[in-house]
Scaffold this motif. Sequence first.
Motif, PDB file in Angstrom:
ATOM      1  N   PRO A  89      -8.547   5.217 -13.035  1.00  0.00           N
ATOM      2  CA  PRO A  89      -9.281   4.072 -13.568  1.00  0.00           C
ATOM      3  C   PRO A  89      -9.121   2.935 -12.578  1.00  0.00           C
ATOM      4  CG  PRO A  89      -7.199   4.333 -14.727  1.00  0.00           C
ATOM      5  CD  PRO A  89      -7.310   5.484 -13.763  1.00  0.00           C
ATOM      6  N   CYS A  90     -10.157   2.192 -12.359  1.00  0.00           N
ATOM      7  CA  CYS A  90      -9.978   1.077 -11.419  1.00  0.00           C
ATOM      8  C   CYS A  90     -11.044   0.017 -11.580  1.00  0.00           C
ATOM      9  CB  CYS A  90      -9.923   1.595  -9.990  1.00  0.00           C
ATOM     10  SG  CYS A  90     -11.499   2.004  -9.324  1.00  0.00           S
ATOM     11  N   TYR A  91     -10.738  -1.109 -10.993  1.00  0.00           N
ATOM     12  CA  TYR A  91     -11.714  -2.195 -10.965  1.00  0.00           C
ATOM     13  C   TYR A  91     -12.632  -1.998  -9.772  1.00  0.00           C
ATOM     14  CZ  TYR A  91      -9.198  -4.888 -14.465  1.00  0.00           C
ATOM     15  OH  TYR A  91      -8.620  -5.314 -15.634  1.00  0.00           O
ATOM     16  N   PHE A  92     -13.906  -2.308 -10.004  1.00  0.00           N
ATOM     17  CA  PHE A  92     -14.884  -2.255  -8.914  1.00  0.00           C
ATOM     18  C   PHE A  92     -15.345  -3.661  -8.553  1.00  0.00           C
ATOM     19  CE2 PHE A  92     -15.070   2.060 -10.320  1.00  0.00           C
ATOM     20  CZ  PHE A  92     -15.385   2.777  -9.174  1.00  0.00           C
ATOM     21  N   PHE A  93     -15.602  -3.817  -7.300  1.00  0.00           N
ATOM     22  CA  PHE A  93     -16.203  -5.059  -6.806  1.00  0.00           C
ATOM     23  C   PHE A  93     -17.693  -4.802  -6.614  1.00  0.00           C
ATOM     24  CE2 PHE A  93     -17.665  -7.479  -3.052  1.00  0.00           C
ATOM     25  CZ  PHE A  93     -17.521  -8.754  -3.574  1.00  0.00           C
ATOM     26  N   GLY A 102       0.809  -1.221   0.000  1.00  0.00           N
ATOM     27  CA  GLY A 102       0.000   0.000   0.000  1.00  0.00           C
ATOM     28  C   GLY A 102       0.834   1.258   0.000  1.00  0.00           C
ATOM     29  N   LYS A 103       0.125   2.340  -0.320  1.00  0.00           N
ATOM     30  CA  LYS A 103       0.778   3.634  -0.472  1.00  0.00           C
ATOM     31  C   LYS A 103       1.396   4.132   0.832  1.00  0.00           C
ATOM     32  CE  LYS A 103      -0.140   7.996  -2.704  1.00  0.00           C
ATOM     33  NZ  LYS A 103      -0.885   8.547  -3.825  1.00  0.00           N
ATOM     34  N   LYS A 104       0.667   3.849   1.924  1.00  0.00           N
ATOM     35  CA  LYS A 104       1.135   4.321   3.232  1.00  0.00           C
ATOM     36  C   LYS A 104       2.516   3.747   3.569  1.00  0.00           C
ATOM     37  CE  LYS A 104      -1.255   2.733   6.728  1.00  0.00           C
ATOM     38  NZ  LYS A 104      -2.394   2.631   7.671  1.00  0.00           N
ATOM     39  N   ILE A 105       2.672   2.468   3.292  1.00  0.00           N
ATOM     40  CA  ILE A 105       3.943   1.798   3.603  1.00  0.00           C
ATOM     41  C   ILE A 105       5.032   2.329   2.665  1.00  0.00           C
ATOM     42  CG2 ILE A 105       5.090  -0.467   3.799  1.00  0.00           C
ATOM     43  CD1 ILE A 105       2.647  -0.477   5.575  1.00  0.00           C
ATOM     44  N   VAL A 124      -2.936  -2.185  -9.180  1.00  0.00           N
ATOM     45  CA  VAL A 124      -2.463  -2.898  -7.994  1.00  0.00           C
ATOM     46  C   VAL A 124      -3.696  -3.218  -7.133  1.00  0.00           C
ATOM     47  CG1 VAL A 124      -1.181  -2.574  -5.836  1.00  0.00           C
ATOM     48  CG2 VAL A 124      -0.183  -1.856  -7.987  1.00  0.00           C
ATOM     49  N   VAL A 125      -3.740  -4.424  -6.588  1.00  0.00           N
ATOM     50  CA  VAL A 125      -4.896  -4.849  -5.783  1.00  0.00           C
ATOM     51  C   VAL A 125      -4.986  -3.984  -4.518  1.00  0.00           C
ATOM     52  CG1 VAL A 125      -5.949  -6.759  -4.484  1.00  0.00           C
ATOM     53  CG2 VAL A 125      -4.752  -7.211  -6.650  1.00  0.00           C
ATOM     54  N   TYR A 126      -6.172  -3.484  -4.254  1.00  0.00           N
ATOM     55  CA  TYR A 126      -6.463  -2.655  -3.070  1.00  0.00           C
ATOM     56  C   TYR A 126      -5.928  -3.350  -1.816  1.00  0.00           C
ATOM     57  CZ  TYR A 126      -9.747  -0.613   0.405  1.00  0.00           C
ATOM     58  OH  TYR A 126     -10.332  -0.019   1.487  1.00  0.00           O
ATOM     59  N   VAL A 127      -5.285  -2.572  -0.964  1.00  0.00           N
ATOM     60  CA  VAL A 127      -4.568  -3.175   0.159  1.00  0.00           C
ATOM     61  C   VAL A 127      -5.490  -3.970   1.096  1.00  0.00           C
ATOM     62  CG1 VAL A 127      -4.608  -1.126   1.635  1.00  0.00           C
ATOM     63  CG2 VAL A 127      -2.746  -2.758   1.854  1.00  0.00           C
ATOM     64  N   TRP A 128      -6.749  -3.569   1.207  1.00  0.00           N
ATOM     65  CA  TRP A 128      -7.638  -4.314   2.105  1.00  0.00           C
ATOM     66  C   TRP A 128      -8.050  -5.674   1.530  1.00  0.00           C
ATOM     67  CZ3 TRP A 128      -8.685  -4.694   6.997  1.00  0.00           C
ATOM     68  CH2 TRP A 128      -8.362  -3.628   7.823  1.00  0.00           C
ATOM     69  N   LEU A 129      -8.267  -5.717   0.217  1.00  0.00           N
ATOM     70  CA  LEU A 129      -8.591  -7.012  -0.400  1.00  0.00           C
ATOM     71  C   LEU A 129      -7.380  -7.942  -0.256  1.00  0.00           C
ATOM     72  CD1 LEU A 129     -10.252  -8.986  -2.052  1.00  0.00           C
ATOM     73  CD2 LEU A 129      -9.743  -7.670  -4.093  1.00  0.00           C
ATOM     74  N   ASP A 130      -6.229  -7.392  -0.572  1.00  0.00           N
ATOM     75  CA  ASP A 130      -4.961  -8.119  -0.417  1.00  0.00           C
ATOM     76  C   ASP A 130      -4.826  -8.627   1.032  1.00  0.00           C
ATOM     77  OD1 ASP A 130      -2.243  -8.483   0.314  1.00  0.00           O
ATOM     78  OD2 ASP A 130      -1.495  -6.860  -0.933  1.00  0.00           O
ATOM     79  N   THR A 172      -8.927  -1.640  -6.824  1.00  0.00           N
ATOM     80  CA  THR A 172      -7.550  -1.560  -7.354  1.00  0.00           C
ATOM     81  C   THR A 172      -7.110  -0.109  -7.302  1.00  0.00           C
ATOM     82  OG1 THR A 172      -8.350  -1.228  -9.612  1.00  0.00           O
ATOM     83  CG2 THR A 172      -7.771  -3.486  -8.972  1.00  0.00           C
ATOM     84  N   ARG A 173      -5.804   0.103  -7.410  1.00  0.00           N
ATOM     85  CA  ARG A 173      -5.233   1.449  -7.443  1.00  0.00           C
ATOM     86  C   ARG A 173      -4.201   1.496  -8.566  1.00  0.00           C
ATOM     87  NH1 ARG A 173      -9.006   1.937  -4.585  1.00  0.00           N
ATOM     88  NH2 ARG A 173      -9.027   2.315  -2.349  1.00  0.00           N
ATOM     89  N   THR A 174      -4.033   2.700  -9.124  1.00  0.00           N
ATOM     90  CA  THR A 174      -2.958   2.860 -10.127  1.00  0.00           C
ATOM     91  C   THR A 174      -1.965   3.925  -9.675  1.00  0.00           C
ATOM     92  OG1 THR A 174      -4.373   4.428 -11.272  1.00  0.00           O
ATOM     93  CG2 THR A 174      -4.307   2.191 -12.174  1.00  0.00           C
ATOM     94  N   THR A 175      -2.213   4.509  -8.501  1.00  0.00           N
ATOM     95  CA  THR A 175      -1.403   5.648  -8.053  1.00  0.00           C
ATOM     96  C   THR A 175      -0.099   5.239  -7.361  1.00  0.00           C
ATOM     97  OG1 THR A 175      -2.852   5.636  -6.156  1.00  0.00           O
ATOM     98  CG2 THR A 175      -3.263   7.327  -7.810  1.00  0.00           C
ATOM     99  N   PHE A 176       0.103   3.978  -7.176  1.00  0.00           N
ATOM    100  CA  PHE A 176       1.370   3.516  -6.595  1.00  0.00           C
ATOM    101  C   PHE A 176       1.632   2.094  -7.065  1.00  0.00           C
ATOM    102  CE2 PHE A 176      -0.387   0.607  -3.523  1.00  0.00           C
ATOM    103  CZ  PHE A 176      -1.676   1.079  -3.389  1.00  0.00           C
ATOM    104  N   LYS A 177       2.834   1.622  -6.796  1.00  0.00           N
ATOM    105  CA  LYS A 177       3.232   0.314  -7.347  1.00  0.00           C
ATOM    106  C   LYS A 177       3.388  -0.765  -6.282  1.00  0.00           C
ATOM    107  CE  LYS A 177       4.924   1.382 -11.767  1.00  0.00           C
ATOM    108  NZ  LYS A 177       3.857   2.337 -11.825  1.00  0.00           N
ATOM    109  N   TRP A 178       3.514  -0.338  -5.020  1.00  0.00           N
ATOM    110  CA  TRP A 178       3.886  -1.288  -3.967  1.00  0.00           C
ATOM    111  C   TRP A 178       2.685  -2.152  -3.550  1.00  0.00           C
ATOM    112  CZ3 TRP A 178       7.980  -3.634  -2.537  1.00  0.00           C
ATOM    113  CH2 TRP A 178       8.047  -4.263  -1.303  1.00  0.00           C
ATOM    114  N   GLY A 179       2.493  -3.242  -4.310  1.00  0.00           N
ATOM    115  CA  GLY A 179       1.372  -4.123  -3.990  1.00  0.00           C
ATOM    116  C   GLY A 179       1.363  -5.292  -4.946  1.00  0.00           C
TER     117      GLY A 179
END
Length: 518
Positions: free
Chosen positions: A157-161, A54-57, A221-227, A204-211
């Motif tokens: 742009p992102c994937y929705f559940f 995630g972005k925070k990390i 990148v898969v949303y940190v909570w789903l991950d 999903t997120r596209t604003t960072f790569k760490w995931g």
Amino acid sequence: MQSRSVFITTPIYYVNAKPHIGHAYTTIACDIFSRFRRMLFHDVKFTTGTDEHGKKIEQSAQNAGIITQLFVDQHSQLFRDLLPFLNIKIDDFIRTTEARHKKAVEFFWAEIKRNEYLYLGEYSGWYDIRNEAYFSEDELIDGKSPLGGDVQYMTEPCYFFRLSAFYDQLMNFYENNPDFIMPLHRRNEVISFVQQGLKDLAVTRTTFKWGIKVPKDPKHVVYVWLDALVNYLTLNGYPENADQNRDVFWQNSVHFVGKEIIKFHAVYWPAFLMAAGIRPPKQIVVHGWWMSEGEKMSKSIGNVQDPIKYCKLFGSDSLRYYLMREVPFGDDGNFSLENFIGRHNSFLVNSFGNLCYRLLSFIKNHADGVVTKHNTFTEDDPVFDDGVNRALAAAMKEMHQYAFSKCLERLEDAIAFANQYIDKQKPWALKKEGNINRMNTVLSLLLEKTYIITKFLMPFIPIAAEKILRQMNIPYEPIILLKERIPERINIGEPEIVFTKIDPANLTAFDVFAVDDD
Ligand code: ME8
């Protein structure tokens, strides 16, 4: 009928700072519950771990000037290193950066995609970086997210559940599983949250790569909570162990969580699982917050207490006991050194420690270290026996409800009965009068009850309980049996004081409240 298997999990902790008392609390509660279930001879799997994407990390690593992988390696290790200090026995430790977890997330993603619960769209909103969550304009409070974090407006742009598709299934699930969320009052919060309506969720997120990258679409990148939530499946052997619905641990999985992450565990997680054709976990056990200086103890606020300092100063048993006894599980509580010392001195030293030491040292000094059962009963004996049995049965009931502090209160009742009984029966006077048979009857009943109480306390204060049981020298199985009988003749070991009084005057040399700057 309660199952004989149980899968107990802590949340996996973010690795953006050192662990504090809040993290220690959940892990200790899980350890105590695991030890308790093991002492009922149940099959227990108990796990913890770290949430590393995630972005925070990513930002925390950048701020520290360290490459992200090294940063998460170091911080994950801090959570692992805490465990022996707290005397925690786990079966597995997961890191979301491990290959086994990546595989599980990718498989899980493919499953919910195949079941058509994911679609590509575009997301705009106010993003709270600290809490990794989007909010709409009307949810903001004084320009900040409802969780208190700074926000920035973002479109991606992102994937929705298709969370909205799960309204009926979730409501039916809550209705058919009334104890899915513990304690019960938390269930109403969840139901009213769902009743307000469920919007599809950006996953999903596209604003960072760490995931973990989305399979076949790696710019997402898969949303940190789903991950993160999938960690519970990874720990249960998914995807190799594909049929979780038939897995006895999954069927009896219990997630312990703090109240701020209830929505993720009691709404999103069951919906994700249903989308993948997997049944939700058995229970979500929700606890409150430790506060410090009037605010939630939190690494982002910086008002944290270091659990290792408390273990080094007072021992892990004292910390475990204080955290479980001070606040009813589910409520918030204020962490206070003064109350810590008060509880240590009044219960561990004066009440429980004193009972064990006065009983064992009397047996050693005035009965040659030997207790032989004798049937010289008076009407006080069944009253004492019943009182303790009732208190123990009540403690057992509370424990099954995760009511740790109430369980300890009932054990304190049992100890108070024993202390009253010894005061009234006065074995020292019986000895003086030469009434040795009655003295033996009293001592064996006391030893028997103290032995069972000590075994019941083992999950809470394992080091001290083990020492006391060794002093009693009663051959024992690590199993809680409320009406266990001890052998006819016991030759006790060497009595020793296990808890010593904490004198606040001696603590001035230690600044227990200092926050480390490393
Ligand atoms: O939320 N009082 O991680 P986290 C009591 N990675 N408990 C506290 C506490 C406090 N003041 N502070 C923290 C995350 N905790 C996610 C979880 S799970 C799939 C992902 C405990 O590092 C409590 O259990 O912020 C809380 O829920 C957890 O730490 C949050 O840890």
